[in-house]
Write a protein that holds these residues in place. Structure first.
Motif: not given
Length: 214
Positions: A102-118
């Motif tokens: 995704s992209h941070c709305e404050h600097h328009v720079m990426p953040f990357v990771g993992k989501a866990h959904i239950a």
């Protein structure tokens, strides 16, 4: 397998989910967007008319079309189709390690990771790939990780109406690792629980144990 598509009235969605799907004003043209990129290139101190940068505005706008495609997708439609042939299953369904960017709305720079959904279904379940698609819809918008976590939970709750939802997100933010304090490798973790997960700490522990039990 019995599949049913249920349309959820827009009025029953949380306000922030509805607002994200409606532009606040007229959308600039592609030509205007490319002109804006040229201005930014010049602002860096480079020459937007030199050979290596001549086609950069077109490429940047095309990349934005892909990176921010979530603004043009309906999260509710993704979860509309459900299946009833579950044998009465009502325990948690967990999809972990869903990669996202995704992209941070404050600097328009990426953040990357993992989501866990239950979630704990009531009578019906949703296709597992739909949960991953839901993450992408919201991740491909300007975001904060906190808001992204809440939007995923709220949508699952509103559309599927399960006994409970649990979401955990882990990400590295380049606005923190590549600029500012420059702390590469730092991970931001956010969680949100509803229903049985919120009311029963033992269910939260079980969720965390399954997520961490790789």
């Amino acid at each position: 397998m019995d599949a049913v598509i249920k349309k959820l009235p827009p009025s029953t969605l949380p306000t922030d989910l509805r607002a994200q799907t409606t532009p606040s004003g007229p959308r600039p043209s592609r030509q205007e967007a490319e002109a804006a990129v040229r201005v930014l290139l010049a602002y860096t101190g480079d020459d937007p008319m030199r050979e290596g940068l001549l086609d950069t505005p077109r490429r940047v706008v095309a990349a934005y079309d892909e990176l921010f495609s979530g603004y043009h997708e309906d999260p509710v439609e993704i979860l509309d189709r459900t299946f009833s042939e579950t044998g009465g299953y009502e325990d948690l369904v967990l999809v972990r390690d869903i990669t996202f960017h995704s992209h941070c709305e404050h600097h328009v720079m990426p953040f990357v990771g993992k989501a866990h959904i239950a979630y704990m279904p009531v009578d019906r379940v949703v296709g597992l790939s739909k949960l991953a698609r839901l993450v992408d819809v919201f991740a491909r918008r300007l975001q904060t990780q906190e808001h992204l976590t809440s939007q995923i939970v709220h949508t699952i709750d509103a559309v599927l109406k399960p006994h409970g939802v649990a979401v955990m997100m882990e990400a590295e933010h380049t606005c923190m690792s590549l600029r500012g304090v420059g702390k590469a490798g730092a991970q931001t973790v956010t969680t949100k629980f509803t229903g049985r997960f919120r009311d029963d700490p033992a269910e939260q522990v079980r969720f965390m144990t399954l997520v961490r039990g790789r």
